[in-house]
Design a protein around this motif. Structure first.
Motif, mmCIF file in Angstrom:
data_model
loop_
_atom_site.group_PDB
_atom_site.id
_atom_site.type_symbol
_atom_site.label_atom_id
_atom_site.label_comp_id
_atom_site.label_asym_id
_atom_site.label_seq_id
_atom_site.Cartn_x
_atom_site.Cartn_y
_atom_site.Cartn_z
ATOM 1 N N ASN A 135 0.793 -1.228 0.000
ATOM 2 C CA ASN A 135 0.000 0.000 0.000
ATOM 3 C C ASN A 135 0.829 1.284 0.000
ATOM 4 O OD1 ASN A 135 -2.399 -1.472 0.028
ATOM 5 N ND2 ASN A 135 -2.440 -1.564 2.258
ATOM 6 N N PHE A 136 2.101 1.164 0.308
ATOM 7 C CA PHE A 136 2.942 2.355 0.476
ATOM 8 C C PHE A 136 2.964 3.287 -0.739
ATOM 9 C CE2 PHE A 136 7.262 4.293 0.224
ATOM 10 C CZ PHE A 136 7.095 5.238 1.223
ATOM 11 N N PRO A 137 3.212 2.809 -1.957
ATOM 12 C CA PRO A 137 3.299 3.755 -3.078
ATOM 13 C C PRO A 137 2.028 4.595 -3.269
ATOM 14 C CG PRO A 137 4.212 1.643 -3.718
ATOM 15 C CD PRO A 137 3.524 1.438 -2.390
ATOM 16 N N ALA A 138 0.866 3.981 -3.162
ATOM 17 C CA ALA A 138 -0.390 4.721 -3.334
ATOM 18 C C ALA A 138 -0.589 5.723 -2.202
ATOM 19 C CB ALA A 138 -1.573 3.759 -3.418
ATOM 20 N N LYS A 139 -0.272 5.312 -0.978
ATOM 21 C CA LYS A 139 -0.390 6.232 0.163
ATOM 22 C C LYS A 139 0.563 7.417 0.013
ATOM 23 C CE LYS A 139 -0.453 4.893 4.363
ATOM 24 N NZ LYS A 139 -0.090 4.280 5.642
ATOM 25 N N LEU A 140 1.778 7.137 -0.427
ATOM 26 C CA LEU A 140 2.772 8.195 -0.616
ATOM 27 C C LEU A 140 2.326 9.137 -1.728
ATOM 28 C CD1 LEU A 140 5.569 9.278 0.242
ATOM 29 C CD2 LEU A 140 6.554 7.778 -1.509
ATOM 30 N N ASP A 141 1.803 8.586 -2.798
ATOM 31 C CA ASP A 141 1.313 9.393 -3.917
ATOM 32 C C ASP A 141 0.204 10.330 -3.444
ATOM 33 O OD1 ASP A 141 0.945 10.354 -6.520
ATOM 34 O OD2 ASP A 141 -0.195 8.600 -7.169
ATOM 35 N N LYS A 142 -0.749 9.778 -2.707
ATOM 36 C CA LYS A 142 -1.872 10.586 -2.207
ATOM 37 C C LYS A 142 -1.379 11.673 -1.252
ATOM 38 C CE LYS A 142 -6.354 10.221 0.027
ATOM 39 N NZ LYS A 142 -7.299 9.363 0.727
ATOM 40 N N LEU A 143 -0.434 11.327 -0.395
ATOM 41 C CA LEU A 143 0.085 12.274 0.597
ATOM 42 C C LEU A 143 0.788 13.454 -0.065
ATOM 43 C CD1 LEU A 143 0.592 12.826 3.667
ATOM 44 C CD2 LEU A 143 2.752 11.577 3.375
ATOM 45 N N THR A 144 1.487 13.211 -1.143
ATOM 46 C CA THR A 144 2.330 14.238 -1.759
ATOM 47 C C THR A 144 1.710 14.883 -2.998
ATOM 48 O OG1 THR A 144 3.486 12.546 -3.066
ATOM 49 C CG2 THR A 144 4.454 13.147 -0.929
ATOM 50 N N ALA A 145 0.558 14.421 -3.415
ATOM 51 C CA ALA A 145 -0.029 14.827 -4.708
ATOM 52 C C ALA A 145 -0.205 16.330 -4.858
ATOM 53 C CB ALA A 145 -1.366 14.119 -4.918
ATOM 54 N N ASN A 146 -0.547 17.021 -3.818
ATOM 55 C CA ASN A 146 -0.863 18.451 -3.936
ATOM 56 C C ASN A 146 0.236 19.369 -3.415
ATOM 57 O OD1 ASN A 146 -3.451 17.986 -5.091
ATOM 58 N ND2 ASN A 146 -4.180 17.398 -3.071
ATOM 59 N N LEU A 147 1.412 18.815 -3.168
ATOM 60 C CA LEU A 147 2.494 19.649 -2.657
ATOM 61 C C LEU A 147 3.146 20.447 -3.786
ATOM 62 C CD1 LEU A 147 4.194 17.174 -0.147
ATOM 63 C CD2 LEU A 147 2.549 19.002 0.354
ATOM 64 N N THR A 148 3.506 21.671 -3.472
ATOM 65 C CA THR A 148 4.193 22.529 -4.431
ATOM 66 C C THR A 148 5.677 22.180 -4.446
ATOM 67 O OG1 THR A 148 4.753 24.218 -2.805
ATOM 68 C CG2 THR A 148 2.581 24.416 -3.899
ATOM 69 N N ASN A 149 6.398 22.695 -5.423
ATOM 70 C CA ASN A 149 7.846 22.491 -5.461
ATOM 71 C C ASN A 149 8.510 23.063 -4.214
ATOM 72 O OD1 ASN A 149 8.412 20.947 -7.777
ATOM 73 N ND2 ASN A 149 8.092 22.736 -9.081
ATOM 74 N N GLU A 150 8.030 24.203 -3.768
ATOM 75 C CA GLU A 150 8.595 24.798 -2.543
ATOM 76 C C GLU A 150 8.379 23.868 -1.343
ATOM 77 O OE1 GLU A 150 8.106 28.741 0.308
ATOM 78 O OE2 GLU A 150 7.144 28.745 -1.667
#
Length: 176
Positions: A32-47
């Motif tokens: 489950n890790f890759p999907a959870k990581l994707d969801k967690l980081t999906a809306n983060l900006t470059n900053e």
């Protein structure tokens, strides 16, 4: 406080007796890790991706790329342990890899997509291992003590949760 930032879920606590239910739970975490990581980081900006999770720590971007590098090594270590007799594995300098330009600048989608493919293959592989195979070992050159594959599954389930917590805790503390 620094210890809590470094080890937000604590250091690995692996039972001396490992049951099938433990292995299945750890494999599920890895799955489950890759999907959870994707969801967690999906809306983060470059900053935000370039923000370290602690003083003198890696940025979120470096953590994501580190997970891809580390999990790739682990998958290969499983293969070595099953095809060689107690192989001494190749260690690598995680901190130096995290300092390379790709770890500092590449889009995290490269590593997240890689983790999705790698983990799918890795989990398929792990689910097919026999008890005898899970007791095979490799030797890490830093410790010279054999590491059983069943224990390595636990270590990498912890590793997934450990780095997820680094990122999640930063997101919470920054109110992103």
């Amino acid at each position: 406080m620094l210890e809590k930032l470094k080890y937000p879920i604590g250091k690995p606590a692996i039972p001396s007796e490992i049951a099938n239910k433990d292995i299945n739970n750890w494999i599920t975490i890895i799955e489950n890790f890759p999907a959870k990581l994707d969801k967690l980081t999906a809306n983060l900006t470059n900053e935000q991706l370039d923000t370290p999770y602690r003083d003198n720590g890696w940025t979120i971007r470096q953590v994501v790329h580190h997970c891809a590098d580390s999990h790739q090594h682990s998958y290969i270590r499983f293969k070595w342990a099953l095809t060689e007799d107690k192989p001494v594995i190749k260690a690598y300098y995680e901190d130096k890899w995290a300092d390379l330009f790709d770890s500092k600048t590449a889009p995290i989608s490269l590593s997240i997509n890689y983790l999705k493919a790698l983990h799918a293959k890795w989990v398929y592989f792990l689910k097919g291992l026999s008890e005898e195979e899970l007791n095979k070992t490799f030797i890490h050159p830093d410790g010279y003590k054999p590491i059983k594959l069943n224990k390595n599954i636990a270590i990498y389930a912890w590793h997934c949760n450990h780095h997820f917590a680094h990122i999640n805790n930063l997101i919470i503390s920054k109110k992103w």
